[in-house]
Design a protein around this motif. Structure first.
Motif, PDB file in Angstrom:
ATOM      1  N   THR A 139       0.839  -1.185   0.000  1.00  0.00           N
ATOM      2  CA  THR A 139       0.000   0.000   0.000  1.00  0.00           C
ATOM      3  C   THR A 139       0.868   1.227   0.000  1.00  0.00           C
ATOM      4  O   THR A 139       2.019   1.192   0.390  1.00  0.00           O
ATOM      5  CB  THR A 139      -0.920   0.017   1.232  1.00  0.00           C
ATOM      6  OG1 THR A 139      -0.102  -0.016   2.400  1.00  0.00           O
ATOM      7  CG2 THR A 139      -1.882  -1.143   1.218  1.00  0.00           C
ATOM      8  N   GLY A 140       0.302   2.344  -0.416  1.00  0.00           N
ATOM      9  CA  GLY A 140       1.048   3.587  -0.432  1.00  0.00           C
ATOM     10  C   GLY A 140       1.703   3.851  -1.768  1.00  0.00           C
ATOM     11  O   GLY A 140       1.933   4.982  -2.132  1.00  0.00           O
ATOM     12  N   PHE A 141       2.026   2.810  -2.486  1.00  0.00           N
ATOM     13  CA  PHE A 141       2.595   2.954  -3.811  1.00  0.00           C
ATOM     14  C   PHE A 141       1.534   2.554  -4.814  1.00  0.00           C
ATOM     15  O   PHE A 141       0.822   1.572  -4.601  1.00  0.00           O
ATOM     16  CB  PHE A 141       3.815   2.035  -4.008  1.00  0.00           C
ATOM     17  CG  PHE A 141       5.057   2.543  -3.372  1.00  0.00           C
ATOM     18  CD1 PHE A 141       5.873   3.434  -4.028  1.00  0.00           C
ATOM     19  CD2 PHE A 141       5.423   2.138  -2.097  1.00  0.00           C
ATOM     20  CE1 PHE A 141       7.030   3.903  -3.448  1.00  0.00           C
ATOM     21  CE2 PHE A 141       6.576   2.606  -1.513  1.00  0.00           C
ATOM     22  CZ  PHE A 141       7.377   3.490  -2.190  1.00  0.00           C
ATOM     23  N   PRO A 142       1.421   3.266  -5.916  1.00  0.00           N
ATOM     24  CA  PRO A 142       0.474   2.835  -6.947  1.00  0.00           C
ATOM     25  C   PRO A 142       0.848   1.438  -7.440  1.00  0.00           C
ATOM     26  O   PRO A 142       2.024   1.075  -7.463  1.00  0.00           O
ATOM     27  CB  PRO A 142       0.651   3.873  -8.052  1.00  0.00           C
ATOM     28  CG  PRO A 142       1.408   5.001  -7.458  1.00  0.00           C
ATOM     29  CD  PRO A 142       2.138   4.465  -6.256  1.00  0.00           C
ATOM     30  N   ALA A 143      -0.137   0.660  -7.811  1.00  0.00           N
ATOM     31  CA  ALA A 143       0.108  -0.707  -8.278  1.00  0.00           C
ATOM     32  C   ALA A 143       1.076  -0.720  -9.446  1.00  0.00           C
ATOM     33  O   ALA A 143       1.932  -1.605  -9.544  1.00  0.00           O
ATOM     34  CB  ALA A 143      -1.209  -1.374  -8.672  1.00  0.00           C
TER      35      ALA A 143
ATOM     36  N   MET B  59       9.299   8.538  -3.904  1.00  0.00           N
ATOM     37  CA  MET B  59       7.953   8.858  -4.386  1.00  0.00           C
ATOM     38  C   MET B  59       7.183   9.526  -3.261  1.00  0.00           C
ATOM     39  O   MET B  59       7.399   9.220  -2.088  1.00  0.00           O
ATOM     40  CB  MET B  59       7.215   7.592  -4.825  1.00  0.00           C
ATOM     41  CG  MET B  59       7.812   6.954  -6.062  1.00  0.00           C
ATOM     42  SD  MET B  59       6.965   5.451  -6.551  1.00  0.00           S
ATOM     43  CE  MET B  59       5.319   6.001  -6.808  1.00  0.00           C
ATOM     44  N   ASN B  60       6.294  10.417  -3.604  1.00  0.00           N
ATOM     45  CA  ASN B  60       5.444  11.081  -2.620  1.00  0.00           C
ATOM     46  C   ASN B  60       6.248  11.760  -1.511  1.00  0.00           C
ATOM     47  O   ASN B  60       5.862  11.738  -0.349  1.00  0.00           O
ATOM     48  CB  ASN B  60       4.444  10.091  -2.006  1.00  0.00           C
ATOM     49  CG  ASN B  60       3.596   9.413  -3.044  1.00  0.00           C
ATOM     50  OD1 ASN B  60       3.242  10.014  -4.052  1.00  0.00           O
ATOM     51  ND2 ASN B  60       3.281   8.151  -2.826  1.00  0.00           N
ATOM     52  N   SER B  61       7.404  12.318  -1.847  1.00  0.00           N
ATOM     53  CA  SER B  61       8.265  13.080  -0.935  1.00  0.00           C
ATOM     54  C   SER B  61       8.975  12.250   0.125  1.00  0.00           C
ATOM     55  O   SER B  61       9.619  12.795   1.000  1.00  0.00           O
ATOM     56  CB  SER B  61       7.480  14.196  -0.240  1.00  0.00           C
ATOM     57  OG  SER B  61       6.931  15.063  -1.186  1.00  0.00           O
ATOM     58  N   HIS B  62       8.823  10.935   0.100  1.00  0.00           N
ATOM     59  CA  HIS B  62       9.560  10.115   1.057  1.00  0.00           C
ATOM     60  C   HIS B  62      10.143   8.899   0.338  1.00  0.00           C
ATOM     61  O   HIS B  62       9.796   8.608  -0.794  1.00  0.00           O
ATOM     62  CB  HIS B  62       8.673   9.689   2.232  1.00  0.00           C
ATOM     63  CG  HIS B  62       7.537   8.800   1.845  1.00  0.00           C
ATOM     64  ND1 HIS B  62       6.356   9.283   1.346  1.00  0.00           N
ATOM     65  CD2 HIS B  62       7.402   7.462   1.884  1.00  0.00           C
ATOM     66  CE1 HIS B  62       5.537   8.284   1.088  1.00  0.00           C
ATOM     67  NE2 HIS B  62       6.153   7.164   1.397  1.00  0.00           N
ATOM     68  N   HIS B  63      11.042   8.226   1.032  1.00  0.00           N
ATOM     69  CA  HIS B  63      11.713   7.069   0.450  1.00  0.00           C
ATOM     70  C   HIS B  63      10.989   5.779   0.807  1.00  0.00           C
ATOM     71  O   HIS B  63      10.492   5.626   1.916  1.00  0.00           O
ATOM     72  CB  HIS B  63      13.151   6.965   0.958  1.00  0.00           C
ATOM     73  CG  HIS B  63      14.046   8.023   0.421  1.00  0.00           C
ATOM     74  ND1 HIS B  63      14.896   8.747   1.212  1.00  0.00           N
ATOM     75  CD2 HIS B  63      14.221   8.492  -0.832  1.00  0.00           C
ATOM     76  CE1 HIS B  63      15.570   9.611   0.467  1.00  0.00           C
ATOM     77  NE2 HIS B  63      15.170   9.476  -0.776  1.00  0.00           N
ATOM     78  N   GLY B  64      10.974   4.876  -0.139  1.00  0.00           N
ATOM     79  CA  GLY B  64      10.548   3.506   0.095  1.00  0.00           C
ATOM     80  C   GLY B  64      11.783   2.625  -0.012  1.00  0.00           C
ATOM     81  O   GLY B  64      12.796   3.015  -0.592  1.00  0.00           O
ATOM     82  N   LEU B  65      11.720   1.449   0.554  1.00  0.00           N
ATOM     83  CA  LEU B  65      12.861   0.541   0.517  1.00  0.00           C
ATOM     84  C   LEU B  65      12.375  -0.846   0.135  1.00  0.00           C
ATOM     85  O   LEU B  65      11.437  -1.375   0.736  1.00  0.00           O
ATOM     86  CB  LEU B  65      13.520   0.498   1.898  1.00  0.00           C
ATOM     87  CG  LEU B  65      15.005   0.229   1.961  1.00  0.00           C
ATOM     88  CD1 LEU B  65      15.785   1.305   1.232  1.00  0.00           C
ATOM     89  CD2 LEU B  65      15.467   0.176   3.399  1.00  0.00           C
ATOM     90  N   TYR B  66      12.995  -1.415  -0.902  1.00  0.00           N
ATOM     91  CA  TYR B  66      12.735  -2.788  -1.324  1.00  0.00           C
ATOM     92  C   TYR B  66      13.966  -3.610  -1.017  1.00  0.00           C
ATOM     93  O   TYR B  66      15.103  -3.137  -1.178  1.00  0.00           O
ATOM     94  CB  TYR B  66      12.465  -2.865  -2.826  1.00  0.00           C
ATOM     95  CG  TYR B  66      11.128  -2.316  -3.233  1.00  0.00           C
ATOM     96  CD1 TYR B  66      10.032  -3.170  -3.378  1.00  0.00           C
ATOM     97  CD2 TYR B  66      10.942  -0.965  -3.483  1.00  0.00           C
ATOM     98  CE1 TYR B  66       8.797  -2.681  -3.759  1.00  0.00           C
ATOM     99  CE2 TYR B  66       9.706  -0.471  -3.859  1.00  0.00           C
ATOM    100  CZ  TYR B  66       8.645  -1.336  -3.996  1.00  0.00           C
ATOM    101  OH  TYR B  66       7.423  -0.846  -4.366  1.00  0.00           O
TER     102      TYR B  66
END
Length: 166
Positions: free
Chosen positions: A11-15, A76-83
């Protein structure tokens, strides 16, 4: 253990963004020969601009195979995601392939931070990733430690840092 990408809701990221990350990481992991034969700049040019950083951090080994762990930071969306991605080395001419790719959901749902790229430390039973993060809404700082074990298996430890000041 089942592939963690099947068990976690993203969630939070577009599909479409999640699909792009998976496709790009799979292509990079499974087709190094194709990249060498084609113009590599063409393939790099196709990477989404929201992939902010990519780093190979630790080796891993199990009874089912061995390989290395990669960290992908997105912006994305002004913050970082981590995979986190566990890549298994092929044997006897088999291609290298991604075994598991997971989003660190806690960073997306609970913290929404801007992150430094992690520093890695390998222990006898896990890969430890340490990084600082700062909330995009409160500017509060955190010390994050990810403990990575087998493919798709991680634990996130968080230390809330005291705010500075005089």
């Amino acid at each position: 253990m089942q592939n963690a990408t099947q068990n976690r809701r993203l969630t939070g990221f577009p599909a479409a963004a999640v699909t792009w990350v998976f496709i790009v990481l799979t292509l990079v992991a499974t087709a190094p020969q194709a990249l060498a034969e084609d113009d590599p700049l063409t393939d790099v040019y196709k990477l989404p601009v929201w992939i902010d950083g990519l780093e190979r951090v630790c080796p891993w080994k199990s009874s089912a195979g061995e390989g290395y762990i990669r960290v992908v930071r997105t912006d994305m969306n002004s913050h970082h995601g981590l995979y986190l991605q566990w890549v298994r080395k092929g044997i006897a001419g088999a291609p290298t392939q991604a075994t598991s790719t997971v989003l660190v959901e806690e960073l997306e749902k609970q913290y929404q931070v801007r992150l430094q790229m992690p520093s890695a430390r390998l222990s006898s039973d896990a890969c430890h990733l340490g990084m600082l993060g700062e909330s995009i809404t409160t500017e509060r700082r955190y010390q994050f430690e990810l403990v990575l074990k087998g493919p798709g298996n991680y634990t996130l430890n968080v230390t809330h840092l005291l705010e500075g000041g005089l």
